[in-house]
Design a protein around this motif. Structure first.
Motif, PDB file in Angstrom:
ATOM      1  N   PRO A  63      36.695  27.709  60.047  1.00 20.94           N
ATOM      2  CA  PRO A  63      37.737  28.389  59.272  1.00 20.94           C
ATOM      3  C   PRO A  63      38.711  29.103  60.190  1.00 20.94           C
ATOM      4  CG  PRO A  63      35.709  29.656  59.227  1.00 20.94           C
ATOM      5  CD  PRO A  63      35.379  28.355  59.908  1.00 20.94           C
ATOM      6  N   TRP A  64      39.926  29.316  59.702  1.00 17.61           N
ATOM      7  CA  TRP A  64      40.929  30.087  60.437  1.00 17.61           C
ATOM      8  C   TRP A  64      41.221  31.360  59.645  1.00 17.61           C
ATOM      9  CZ3 TRP A  64      43.395  29.857  65.089  1.00 17.61           C
ATOM     10  CH2 TRP A  64      44.419  30.791  65.277  1.00 17.61           C
ATOM     11  N   VAL A  65      41.013  32.506  60.254  1.00 18.13           N
ATOM     12  CA  VAL A  65      41.309  33.790  59.632  1.00 18.13           C
ATOM     13  C   VAL A  65      42.040  34.658  60.649  1.00 18.13           C
ATOM     14  CG1 VAL A  65      40.381  35.857  58.534  1.00 18.13           C
ATOM     15  CG2 VAL A  65      39.233  33.660  58.197  1.00 18.13           C
ATOM     16  N   SER A  66      43.220  35.124  60.297  1.00 13.93           N
ATOM     17  CA  SER A  66      43.941  36.051  61.164  1.00 13.93           C
ATOM     18  C   SER A  66      44.657  37.080  60.306  1.00 13.93           C
ATOM     19  CB  SER A  66      44.948  35.311  62.061  1.00 13.93           C
ATOM     20  OG  SER A  66      45.953  34.688  61.292  1.00 13.93           O
ATOM     21  N   ALA A  67      44.987  38.220  60.905  1.00 19.61           N
ATOM     22  CA  ALA A  67      45.639  39.298  60.176  1.00 19.61           C
ATOM     23  C   ALA A  67      46.577  40.041  61.107  1.00 19.61           C
ATOM     24  CB  ALA A  67      44.598  40.256  59.584  1.00 19.61           C
ATOM     25  N   ASN A  68      47.565  40.712  60.492  1.00 15.31           N
ATOM     26  CA  ASN A  68      48.581  41.418  61.266  1.00 15.31           C
ATOM     27  C   ASN A  68      49.060  42.625  60.474  1.00 15.31           C
ATOM     28  OD1 ASN A  68      51.281  42.208  62.095  1.00 15.31           O
ATOM     29  ND2 ASN A  68      51.379  40.348  63.307  1.00 15.31           N
ATOM     30  N   TYR A  69      49.166  43.767  61.157  1.00 17.89           N
ATOM     31  CA  TYR A  69      49.772  44.941  60.533  1.00 17.89           C
ATOM     32  C   TYR A  69      50.974  45.371  61.358  1.00 17.89           C
ATOM     33  CZ  TYR A  69      50.531  49.634  58.715  1.00 17.89           C
ATOM     34  OH  TYR A  69      51.105  50.761  58.170  1.00 17.89           O
ATOM     35  N   ARG A  70      52.160  44.988  60.878  1.00 15.55           N
ATOM     36  CA  ARG A  70      53.444  45.403  61.463  1.00 15.55           C
ATOM     37  C   ARG A  70      53.566  45.053  62.942  1.00 15.55           C
ATOM     38  NH1 ARG A  70      54.842  51.405  59.478  1.00 15.55           N
ATOM     39  NH2 ARG A  70      56.854  50.701  60.323  1.00 15.55           N
ATOM     40  N   ASP A  71      52.906  43.995  63.371  1.00 16.55           N
ATOM     41  CA  ASP A  71      52.902  43.585  64.781  1.00 16.55           C
ATOM     42  C   ASP A  71      52.384  44.689  65.701  1.00 16.55           C
ATOM     43  OD1 ASP A  71      53.633  41.003  64.497  1.00 16.55           O
ATOM     44  OD2 ASP A  71      55.713  41.236  65.133  1.00 16.55           O
TER      45      ASP A  71
END
Length: 261
Positions: A63-71
């Motif tokens: 699976p591919w899981v990624s996350a980002n908060y305002r860079d």
């Protein structure tokens, strides 16, 4: 009008598998940074040959899981958990808790191979004219797998093509003797049990390679990508009896959908 729309659509997808590039490296932004959380979910297939001393090949579906908060804070399968402590238009520096993947078994040999672990890394990257980014990182094992230190430096270029977002980079990596010995050393007991020579590699340059990554947008929320990576082992790790083939190739494809942003 078409070029502007295409660039915006490409930007909407560019943080999927390219999240490591978009978040820790200051390539030119195609659109403003997200004002809140974004999460990318998908799946990919990776083929690799001669990984970590393995003389065979392996195909993995994951699976591919990624996350980002305002860079500022981000999570990706390749870079782990990261924080851009310094973030300007053309410079980024920060910290990462990076995954250190377990080494594959080597067919025909009984060895104590390193398990999955984690490294703490500090990085810095600078964008030059022409959307060229140079920089690197220093990381150290913190989970008892090797307790070694790795050094990594790269030069990359990114641009929008008629197909999608294309990133090309070249890099070198090295490390200390602890890191080299964990993955390419052979103890006296292992040498006796397997009928091979004992080997204690030293530190220094360990590899050099090149990567191509292409990201293709599919509408506003979906993206598909492909990666090709070639690496040549160098120095003492190339001379290890566990590295019978010094050339490594990795290829992969993936698809993902963005939520938020």
């Amino acid at each position: 009008m078409f070029l502007r729309s295409f660039a915006l659509t490409t930007a909407a997808a560019c943080a999927f598998a390219g999240s490591a590039l978009a978040q820790s490296q200051p390539y030119g932004q195609l659109r403003p940074a997200p004002q809140g959380w974004t999460v990318d979910l998908g799946a990919g297939v990776l083929y690799r040959n001669d990984s970590n001393g393995d003389t065979g090949s392996k195909t993995t579906v994951a699976p591919w899981v990624s996350a980002n908060y305002r860079d500022l804070v981000y999570l990706s399968p390749m870079d782990g958990l990261g924080w851009n402590a310094i973030k300007t238009d053309d410079f980024r520096a920060g910290l990462q808790l990076r995954p250190r993947f377990s080494a594959d078994d080597i067919e025909g040999l009984t060895l104590d191979r390193p398990d999955f672990g984690a490294d703490v890394a500090a990085y810095a990257y600078k964008r030059l004219p022409g959307n060229i980014v140079v920089g690197g990182r220093v990381s150290r094992g913190v989970t008892g797998v090797s307790e070694g230190t790795e050094y990594y430096a790269s030069v990359g270029h990114q641009r929008v093509t008629s197909v999608g977002l294309l990133n090309a980079s070249v890099y070198v990596r090295g490390g200390d003797a602890k890191l080299a010995d964990a993955y390419y050393g052979v103890s006296t007991a292992e040498a006796t049990a397997n009928g091979i020579s004992a080997y204690s590699p030293g530190g220094g340059l360990q590899g050099a390679g090149a990567s191509l990554f292409l990201l293709v947008p599919i509408g506003d929320k979906w993206g598909a990508g492909a990666l090709v990576n070639y690496e040549r082992r160098l120095g003492d790790v190339a001379d290890s009896p566990l590295s019978q083939e010094d050339d490594t190739i990795r290829t992969g494809v993936f698809v993902a959908r963005r939520f938020g942003g």
